[in-house]
Enzyme design. Structure first.
Site, PDB file in Angstrom:
ATOM      1  N   ASP A  71       0.810  -1.227   0.000  1.00  0.00           N
ATOM      2  CA  ASP A  71       0.000   0.000   0.000  1.00  0.00           C
ATOM      3  C   ASP A  71       0.843   1.278   0.000  1.00  0.00           C
ATOM      4  O   ASP A  71       0.308   2.381   0.093  1.00  0.00           O
ATOM      5  CB  ASP A  71      -0.934   0.019   1.224  1.00  0.00           C
ATOM      6  N   ARG A  96       0.434  -1.824   7.496  1.00  0.00           N
ATOM      7  CA  ARG A  96       0.992  -0.593   6.910  1.00  0.00           C
ATOM      8  C   ARG A  96       1.944   0.141   7.853  1.00  0.00           C
ATOM      9  O   ARG A  96       2.518   1.170   7.470  1.00  0.00           O
ATOM     10  CB  ARG A  96      -0.142   0.350   6.484  1.00  0.00           C
ATOM     11  N   ARG A 149     -10.049   5.531  10.683  1.00  0.00           N
ATOM     12  CA  ARG A 149      -8.597   5.370  10.777  1.00  0.00           C
ATOM     13  C   ARG A 149      -7.995   6.292  11.835  1.00  0.00           C
ATOM     14  O   ARG A 149      -7.501   5.840  12.861  1.00  0.00           O
ATOM     15  CB  ARG A 149      -7.938   5.623   9.415  1.00  0.00           C
ATOM     16  N   HIS A 178     -11.470   7.314   4.651  1.00  0.00           N
ATOM     17  CA  HIS A 178     -10.510   8.406   4.845  1.00  0.00           C
ATOM     18  C   HIS A 178     -11.191   9.703   4.422  1.00  0.00           C
ATOM     19  O   HIS A 178     -11.973   9.705   3.453  1.00  0.00           O
ATOM     20  CB  HIS A 178      -9.282   8.236   3.934  1.00  0.00           C
ATOM     21  N   CYS A 272      -4.899   9.800  -2.963  1.00  0.00           N
ATOM     22  CA  CYS A 272      -4.198   8.828  -2.114  1.00  0.00           C
ATOM     23  C   CYS A 272      -2.758   8.635  -2.559  1.00  0.00           C
ATOM     24  O   CYS A 272      -1.889   8.334  -1.747  1.00  0.00           O
ATOM     25  CB  CYS A 272      -4.888   7.472  -2.168  1.00  0.00           C
TER      26      CYS A 272
HETATM   27  N1  ARG Z   1      -5.354   0.151   0.883  1.00  0.00           N
HETATM   28  C1  ARG Z   1      -5.078   1.404   1.497  1.00  0.00           C
HETATM   29  C2  ARG Z   1      -5.673   1.427   2.898  1.00  0.00           C
HETATM   30  O1  ARG Z   1      -6.736   0.899   3.071  1.00  0.00           O
HETATM   31  C3  ARG Z   1      -5.637   2.530   0.687  1.00  0.00           C
HETATM   32  C4  ARG Z   1      -5.252   3.879   1.205  1.00  0.00           C
HETATM   33  C5  ARG Z   1      -5.859   4.976   0.409  1.00  0.00           C
HETATM   34  N2  ARG Z   1      -5.293   6.210   0.734  1.00  0.00           N
HETATM   35  C6  ARG Z   1      -5.971   7.342   0.971  1.00  0.00           C
HETATM   36  N3  ARG Z   1      -5.309   8.437   1.165  1.00  0.00           N
HETATM   37  N4  ARG Z   1      -7.271   7.335   1.050  1.00  0.00           N
HETATM   38  O2  ARG Z   1      -5.088   1.950   3.826  1.00  0.00           O
END
Ligand code: ARG
Length: 279
Positions: A71, A96, A149, A178, A272
């Site tokens: 990612d 991550r 998140r 997000h 992203c």
């Molecule tokens: N697969 C990543 C996650 O779920 C995607 C992140 C996308 N990034 C963003 N800035 N929205 O963390």
């Protein structure tokens, strides 16, 4: 507002090539580990996004991709900078977590000589995924998302680190996990957003702060049309987001489409993949 006022401002960005990009775990509703990613196509599409930004006159720094961190291509999540101060990320998911170190090393090594001040965070936050900055709204305003998140405590921490007011907004739809999937800065003072991605109270806050906002709908958000990068004039957005392009054009901006089908499989698109460095 007259459309002739939509002037671009030259930006500095950070991107990370999708060299190791795959969907091997699922941490958001868009990720499906049973659908294969076309790795070569992902690189090609990403590179077109990079050259689009460069051709518009912007500087794009590159972050070295790390094997085992699929990612990392979503470079927006690694930090959030305002006025040369960098609030580091701390990822919610262990898959991550190590990305934060790679970003920190970038700021320390590549930008270290330029007086950037990096702060390690105490609280979980995913950088520009959940933070946006509007330098000319109310003298300089940070918008921050929570609910999936980033922790609300990180909003207060960001305000202390960055010395700008932070407005907390609660995200309520897991598809838009997000802030940058549901809201984007169109220029230094105005935003576009999908209201229903936010709690009713947060919708009210956004209405109060941004009466001129470009309002998007669910289809725009699902096409990742809000996951855009704007330089104040050019609005770079996913090709699929055709209705969103019409909306920003009607508001006087110049939409520029880039095809990012593969990055969408990981739950992301233009924004992203692009972190802005704000000296
Ligand atoms: N697969 C990543 C996650 O779920 C995607 C992140 C996308 N990034 C963003 N800035 N929205 O963390």
């Amino acid at each position: 507002m007259s459309h002739t006022e939509r002037l671009p401002r030259v930006r500095t960005y950070l991107m990370c090539p999708p060299k190791h990009f795959t969907v091997e775990y699922a941490i958001n509703p868009w990720m499906d580990t049973t659908v294969p990613v076309d790795a070569a196509l992902a690189v090609k599409q990403w590179d077109l996004l990079r050259t689009t930004l460069v051709d518009l006159g912007h500087t794009v720094h590159l972050l070295d991709p790390v094997a085992g961190l699929p990612d990392m291509v979503y470079a927006a999540n690694g930090a959030f900078s305002v006025d040369g101060r960098v609030y580091g990320a701390r990822f919610r998911h262990p898959q991550r977590a190590a990305e934060a170190d790679a970003h920190r090393a970038f700021y320390e090594k590549t930008l270290g000589q330029d007086n950037w001040h990096l702060v390690r965070p105490e609280h979980v936050n995913e950088g520009e995924g959940d933070f946006a900055y509007l330098p000319r709204a109310y003298g300089g305003l940070i918008l921050a998302g929570h609910g999936f998140r980033t922790e609300p405590a990180a909003h207060a921490e960001a305000q202390e680190v960055l010395g700008r007011p932070v407005v907390s907004l609660r995200l309520v739809d897991p598809a838009f996990y997000h802030l940058d999937t549901a809201l984007a800065a169109l220029d230094d003072h105005n935003v576009t957003y999908y209201p229903e991605a936010f709690s009713p109270s947060s919708q009210r806050v956004l209405r109060q702060l941004f009466p001129e906002a470009v309002i998007a709908d669910r289809a725009d958000a699902e096409a990742f049309g809000l996951n855009l990068v704007s330089d104040g004039r050019h609005v770079i957005l996913n090709t699929e987001a055709t209705a969103m392009a019409d909306k920003v054009r009607a508001a006087g901006y110049a939409p520029v489409h880039v095809e990012l089908t593969e990055l969408k499989r990981g739950g992301g698109s233009v924004k992203c993949a692009v972190a802005e460095l704000r000296p």
